[in-house]
Design an enzyme around this catalytic site. Structure first.
Site, PDB file in Angstrom:
ATOM      1  N   LYS A 190      -0.489   4.768   4.625  1.00 13.43           N
ATOM      2  CA  LYS A 190      -1.354   3.818   5.328  1.00 13.43           C
ATOM      3  C   LYS A 190      -0.811   3.567   6.728  1.00 13.43           C
ATOM      4  O   LYS A 190       0.386   3.322   6.914  1.00 13.43           O
ATOM      5  CB  LYS A 190      -1.458   2.511   4.548  1.00 13.43           C
ATOM      6  CG  LYS A 190      -2.485   1.542   5.147  1.00 13.43           C
ATOM      7  CD  LYS A 190      -2.776   0.396   4.198  1.00 13.43           C
ATOM      8  CE  LYS A 190      -3.764  -0.605   4.802  1.00 13.43           C
ATOM      9  NZ  LYS A 190      -5.056   0.035   5.118  1.00 13.43           N
ATOM     10  N   HIS A 234       0.835  -1.199   0.000  1.00 13.01           N
ATOM     11  CA  HIS A 234       0.000   0.000   0.000  1.00 13.01           C
ATOM     12  C   HIS A 234       0.871   1.250   0.000  1.00 13.01           C
ATOM     13  O   HIS A 234       2.085   1.177   0.204  1.00 13.01           O
ATOM     14  CB  HIS A 234      -0.933   0.021   1.222  1.00 13.01           C
ATOM     15  CG  HIS A 234      -2.084  -0.918   1.112  1.00 13.01           C
ATOM     16  ND1 HIS A 234      -1.998  -2.243   1.490  1.00 13.01           N
ATOM     17  CD2 HIS A 234      -3.353  -0.742   0.654  1.00 13.01           C
ATOM     18  CE1 HIS A 234      -3.163  -2.835   1.268  1.00 13.01           C
ATOM     19  NE2 HIS A 234      -3.994  -1.946   0.763  1.00 13.01           N
TER      20      HIS A 234
END
Length: 272
Positions: free
Chosen positions: A165, A161
């Site tokens: 995040k 990600h």
């Protein structure tokens, strides 16, 4: 002919975030719902401003508020990709308003889930670590493959990600791990391996491992690897656009209208 006011009215929480803004654009482009509220935390510079202008465009007649109860009271649904503590608060308020609460928040722990389950006794809650059709199909496939293979096949879940995040493993990775554990008839907490470092020793037979990559603007990539001596099976999903999550969340909010109170997931929404 359907009038605009006949469409389900939706509120987006955490509206200034990347997912919040994507949800606003997705609802605006839909002919099946309308945006009736936008919520941000107290003290945020968007509070009190027209949402369209805050997003850099024309006014749309929706003012950003830090009072979720006021916003929820006029809504049929709430779409929530925020943080665990905020989501728990929103669950209670959405239940009070009898609004469908779609939860895409990740990083929820058991203490949060208990309160969400309590709210679901009074209203519809649709909660999923990932709202995309492709990921939910991947979850089902991971369960089926795990059921077909014994513990000689090691299971590793690798996810990637963007750098912003805050939780790891991702909610989707945990969904995939739970699916693999379900396929084998075991509980994930009993066999979960994460954050390996140093001299770890040989891998435990039957355990499910997790690895997290963070960098750049990666939207989301997930691999479920089944590895045995001499061969591997890799199931993969790559997301390139957050719009897939927003479309899934909108679908969930519409699906939840007129359902009986309870906690549902995207498998229910998608009929999987």
């Amino acid at each position: 002919m359907t009038m605009l006011t006949d469409l389900p009215g939706l509120v987006v929480t955490g509206v200034s975030g990347r997912m919040g803004q994507m949800l606003v654009r997705t609802i605006a482009a839909s002919d099946r719902a309308r945006l009736v509220g936008a919520v941000e935390r107290a003290g945020h510079p968007w509070v009190g401003r027209d949402l369209g202008e805050a997003m850099g465009g024309a006014a749309i007649g929706v003012t950003v508020t830090d009072d979720p109860l006021e916003a929820f009271a006029k809504a049929n649904g709430v779409i929530d990709f925020t943080a665990p503590a905020a989501t728990v608060e929103f669950a209670a308020l959405a239940a009070q308003a009898r609004a469908v609460h779609v939860i895409g928040t990740t990083g929820l722990e058991e203490v949060h889930l208990e309160k969400i389950r309590a709210a679901a006794r009074h209203a519809v809650i649709v909660r999923a670590g990932n709202m995309s059709l492709g990921v939910n199909l991947l979850v089902r496939l991971a369960e089926k493959v795990a059921r077909a293979l014994d513990a000689d096949w090691d299971v590793e879940i690798v996810e990637a990600h963007h750098r912003m995040k805050v939780d790891a493993p991702s909610g989707t990775a945990l969904m995939l791990g739970e699916a693999a554990a379900r396929g084998r008839g075991i509980n994930l907490p009993d066999v979960r391996d994460a954050a390996r470092e140093g001299i770890t020793g040989a891998r435990d037979r039957g355990h499910i491992g997790f690895s997290a990559i963070r960098g750049g603007d990666i939207v989301g990539e997930h691999d479920v690897i089944f590895a045995a001596d001499g061969e591997r099976i890799v199931l993969r999903h790559i997301a390139t656009d957050r719009a897939i999550f927003a479309r899934g969340a909108l679908k969930a909010a519409l699906w939840g209208q007129d359902r009986k109170p309870g906690e549902y997931d995207m498998m229910d929404v998608l009929g999987l």
